[in-house]
Design an enzyme around this catalytic site. Structure first.
Site, PDB file in Angstrom:
ATOM      1  N   HIS A  32     -44.149   1.631 -34.916  1.00  0.00           N
ATOM      2  CA  HIS A  32     -44.185   2.807 -35.792  1.00  0.00           C
ATOM      3  C   HIS A  32     -43.728   2.485 -37.217  1.00  0.00           C
ATOM      4  CE1 HIS A  32     -39.795   3.380 -34.763  1.00  0.00           C
ATOM      5  NE2 HIS A  32     -39.770   3.837 -35.999  1.00  0.00           N
ATOM      6  N   ASP A  75     -43.629   0.504 -28.211  1.00  0.00           N
ATOM      7  CA  ASP A  75     -43.364   0.504 -29.660  1.00  0.00           C
ATOM      8  C   ASP A  75     -42.935  -0.889 -30.126  1.00  0.00           C
ATOM      9  OD1 ASP A  75     -42.984   1.428 -32.228  1.00  0.00           O
ATOM     10  OD2 ASP A  75     -41.080   2.433 -31.801  1.00  0.00           O
ATOM     11  N   SER A 101     -34.687   1.605 -37.176  1.00  0.00           N
ATOM     12  CA  SER A 101     -35.915   1.338 -36.430  1.00  0.00           C
ATOM     13  C   SER A 101     -36.436  -0.075 -36.667  1.00  0.00           C
ATOM     14  CB  SER A 101     -37.003   2.335 -36.817  1.00  0.00           C
ATOM     15  OG  SER A 101     -36.735   3.611 -36.310  1.00  0.00           O
TER      16      SER A 101
END
Length: 254
Positions: A70, A115, A207
């Site tokens: 992402h 992910d 992230s």
């Protein structure tokens, strides 16, 4: 009339007192880490997009970075930059552009399942400016304390940390995490969870960064409901479940 006015004033005073206490409790919900003051995690890198810090990542070798899908899916590769050998946002460190950004077809942008992304750099990072991280092919046992590093928010709705931060969080069993997220989000077999409820967690901006367990990277910071909330642990991509994809990419792009 006067009695009613006194009652209203008392209620207002009570509201402001309780409101202040509640706000103070919220402000204390900081991801309980500490600043990294030496370059001891030289596998850690920052991802910048169009000149702005976006995510973390880790060096698997001198020209390959592991991060979250992402963080890069849908981005213009020409606007992506990787910054290595630095622990402050103000320090650019060693900068490289990205030649290839590989995301698995199993990645689901809605659920953040699978992910993971591997970035192949335009040129290698000099040997003196990095160390590579080894990936853990085995599932990590619940209760294991793991290290998470990043420049993410130090509290929910906060701002990115100028100095690299580190925090130790225990792994939460997948079954327990699934119960906590029931009705909120799906915890799949490709995910793992970790946090100290209400005290320690990864957050926005972390992230793509690594979760290190027993000296090996076992997870990738992926998502979560808020930051350091009592009920919801942080969610990570489980390296042991997606290792085959990473290995295939590294062989395809030596």
């Amino acid at each position: 009339m006067c009695l009613n006015l006194v009652l209203i004033l008392q209620l207002l005073m009570l509201y402001f007192i309780l409101g202040h206490v509640y706000s103070a409790k919220l402000s204390e919900r900081i991801v309980g880490g500490s600043a990294v003051t030496q370059k001891k995690y030289r596998y850690y890198v920052r991802l910048h997009y169009q000149g702005e810090f976006k995510c973390g990542g880790s060096l698997l070798r001198n020209n390959a970075v592991l991060t979250a899908a992402h963080c890069v899916k849908g981005s213009n590769m020409k606007s992506l930059r990787v910054h290595a050998d630095t622990i402050r946002l103000s320090d650019p460190g060693v900068v490289r552009s990205v030649k290839n950004a590989l995301v698995s077809r199993s990645y689901n942008a809605d659920t953040l399942n699978y992910d993971v992304a591997v970035l192949i750099l335009s040129s290698a990072i000099p040997s003196g400016s990095f160390t590579s991280i080894t990936l853990d092919k085995k599932a990590v046992a619940s209760g294991t304390n793991c290290l998470v590093i990043g420049h993410g928010y130090t509290k929910e709705d906060g701002s990115v940390a100028q100095q690299l931060q580190e925090v130790s969080v225990p792994v939460v069993s997948r079954a327990a995490c699934q119960r906590k997220y029931r009705g909120t989000g799906a915890i799949t077999q490709y995910m793992m969870c970790a946090s100290v409820p209400g005290k320690k967690d990864s957050c926005s901006g972390d992230s793509g960064g690594p979760m290190i367990c027993s000296g090996q990277q076992a997870g990738i910071v992926s998502w979560g409901m808020g930051c350091a909330r009592t009920k919801f642990p942080g969610v990570y991509t489980d390296i042991s479940k997606i290792y085959g994809f990473v290995e295939k990419v590294l062989k395809q792009y030596p």
